[in-house]
Design a protein around this motif. Structure first.
Motif, PDB file in Angstrom:
ATOM      1  N   ALA A   1       0.838  -1.201   0.000  1.00 41.16           N
ATOM      2  CA  ALA A   1       0.000   0.000   0.000  1.00 41.16           C
ATOM      3  C   ALA A   1       0.872   1.250   0.000  1.00 41.16           C
ATOM      4  O   ALA A   1       0.619   2.198  -0.750  1.00 41.16           O
ATOM      5  CB  ALA A   1      -0.940  -0.003   1.199  1.00 41.16           C
ATOM      6  N   VAL A   2       1.918   1.249   0.826  1.00 44.06           N
ATOM      7  CA  VAL A   2       2.840   2.392   0.877  1.00 44.06           C
ATOM      8  C   VAL A   2       3.533   2.562  -0.475  1.00 44.06           C
ATOM      9  O   VAL A   2       3.663   3.686  -0.976  1.00 44.06           O
ATOM     10  CB  VAL A   2       3.866   2.220   2.021  1.00 44.06           C
ATOM     11  CG1 VAL A   2       4.971   3.258   1.919  1.00 44.06           C
ATOM     12  CG2 VAL A   2       3.166   2.297   3.379  1.00 44.06           C
ATOM     13  N   ALA A   3       3.939   1.465  -1.081  1.00 43.53           N
ATOM     14  CA  ALA A   3       4.585   1.536  -2.396  1.00 43.53           C
ATOM     15  C   ALA A   3       3.630   2.122  -3.441  1.00 43.53           C
ATOM     16  O   ALA A   3       4.045   2.919  -4.289  1.00 43.53           O
ATOM     17  CB  ALA A   3       5.066   0.151  -2.830  1.00 43.53           C
ATOM     18  N   LEU A   4       2.360   1.761  -3.360  1.00 44.07           N
ATOM     19  CA  LEU A   4       1.383   2.303  -4.295  1.00 44.07           C
ATOM     20  C   LEU A   4       1.207   3.810  -4.080  1.00 44.07           C
ATOM     21  O   LEU A   4       1.142   4.574  -5.043  1.00 44.07           O
ATOM     22  CB  LEU A   4       0.035   1.586  -4.146  1.00 44.07           C
ATOM     23  CG  LEU A   4      -0.983   1.882  -5.235  1.00 44.07           C
ATOM     24  CD1 LEU A   4      -1.776   0.631  -5.574  1.00 44.07           C
ATOM     25  CD2 LEU A   4      -1.922   2.977  -4.829  1.00 44.07           C
ATOM     26  N   VAL A   5       1.168   4.225  -2.824  1.00 45.78           N
ATOM     27  CA  VAL A   5       1.056   5.668  -2.527  1.00 45.78           C
ATOM     28  C   VAL A   5       2.247   6.406  -3.118  1.00 45.78           C
ATOM     29  O   VAL A   5       2.084   7.445  -3.768  1.00 45.78           O
ATOM     30  CB  VAL A   5       0.964   5.921  -1.003  1.00 45.78           C
ATOM     31  CG1 VAL A   5       1.116   7.405  -0.687  1.00 45.78           C
ATOM     32  CG2 VAL A   5      -0.343   5.386  -0.451  1.00 45.78           C
ATOM     33  N   GLU A   6       3.433   5.871  -2.909  1.00 48.82           N
ATOM     34  CA  GLU A   6       4.644   6.533  -3.425  1.00 48.82           C
ATOM     35  C   GLU A   6       4.648   6.558  -4.954  1.00 48.82           C
ATOM     36  O   GLU A   6       5.036   7.560  -5.554  1.00 48.82           O
ATOM     37  CB  GLU A   6       5.897   5.846  -2.882  1.00 48.82           C
ATOM     38  CG  GLU A   6       6.027   5.908  -1.374  1.00 48.82           C
ATOM     39  CD  GLU A   6       5.973   7.310  -0.788  1.00 48.82           C
ATOM     40  OE1 GLU A   6       6.399   8.279  -1.442  1.00 48.82           O
ATOM     41  OE2 GLU A   6       5.469   7.440   0.345  1.00 48.82           O
ATOM     42  N   ALA A   7       4.200   5.474  -5.560  1.00 55.00           N
ATOM     43  CA  ALA A   7       4.188   5.403  -7.028  1.00 55.00           C
ATOM     44  C   ALA A   7       3.150   6.337  -7.645  1.00 55.00           C
ATOM     45  O   ALA A   7       3.289   6.740  -8.802  1.00 55.00           O
ATOM     46  CB  ALA A   7       3.921   3.965  -7.475  1.00 55.00           C
TER      47      ALA A   7
END
Length: 167
Positions: A122-128
């Motif tokens: 989820a954090v990776a998706l937010v950053e992306a």
């Protein structure tokens, strides 16, 4: 009868505003029969069915929409939202990821990841997709995911930025 910019009857908008989802659905169905691929009507019908708690009909609605318009982003995301409501986060994630990239599909994927406890993803998706933090719903979902992932300050910063944009 007055019309809005999306050619949806003004009475439909008033009916929705009153929270009369059964009444709105009765107004939407004839329009949808004439224009089964109309994304606005598809979404409104699915929204009404979900708000009425008619999940089986909602599922049939979205599946029918996919038969009329294979790969329809509205129907794919609508079915994903239904799966989220049912607690089937893996199926929801798959549906959102199979839809063309949009704020709705990314928001749905983020919610599915957060609700299933896949917080690193989820954090990776937010950053992306930091470019989508301008959207209030995405910003809120991002803040929830970041807070649950142990990043409360980043979550607070995102919420503050979102609030600043609304002023």
């Amino acid at each position: 009868m007055g019309r809005t910019a999306g050619a949806v009857p003004l009475t439909l908008n008033k009916t929705l505003a009153r929270g009369d989802f059964a009444g709105a659905l009765s107004l939407i169905r004839p329009l949808l029969a004439a224009r089964p691929e109309d994304p606005v009507l598809l979404r409104l019908a699915g929204h009404c069915l979900a708000r009425l708690g008619r999940h089986d009909e909602s599922e049939q609605h979205w599946k029918q929409a996919l038969q009329h318009v294979p790969g329809c982003p509205e129907a794919t995301c609508g079915l994903g939202e239904l799966r989220l409501d049912q607690g089937d986060f893996i199926a929801a994630l798959h549906l959102f990821q199979s839809a063309p990239p949009s704020i709705r599909s990314q928001l749905g994927a983020l919610c599915a990841l957060e609700r299933s406890g896949r917080l690193d993803e989820a954090v990776a998706l937010v950053e992306a997709h930091a470019d989508q933090l301008h959207d209030g719903q995405f910003a809120y979902a991002a803040a929830v995911a970041l807070d649950r992932a142990g990043q409360p300050q980043r979550a607070l910063d995102i919420l503050r930025e979102a609030l600043d944009r609304t002023k």
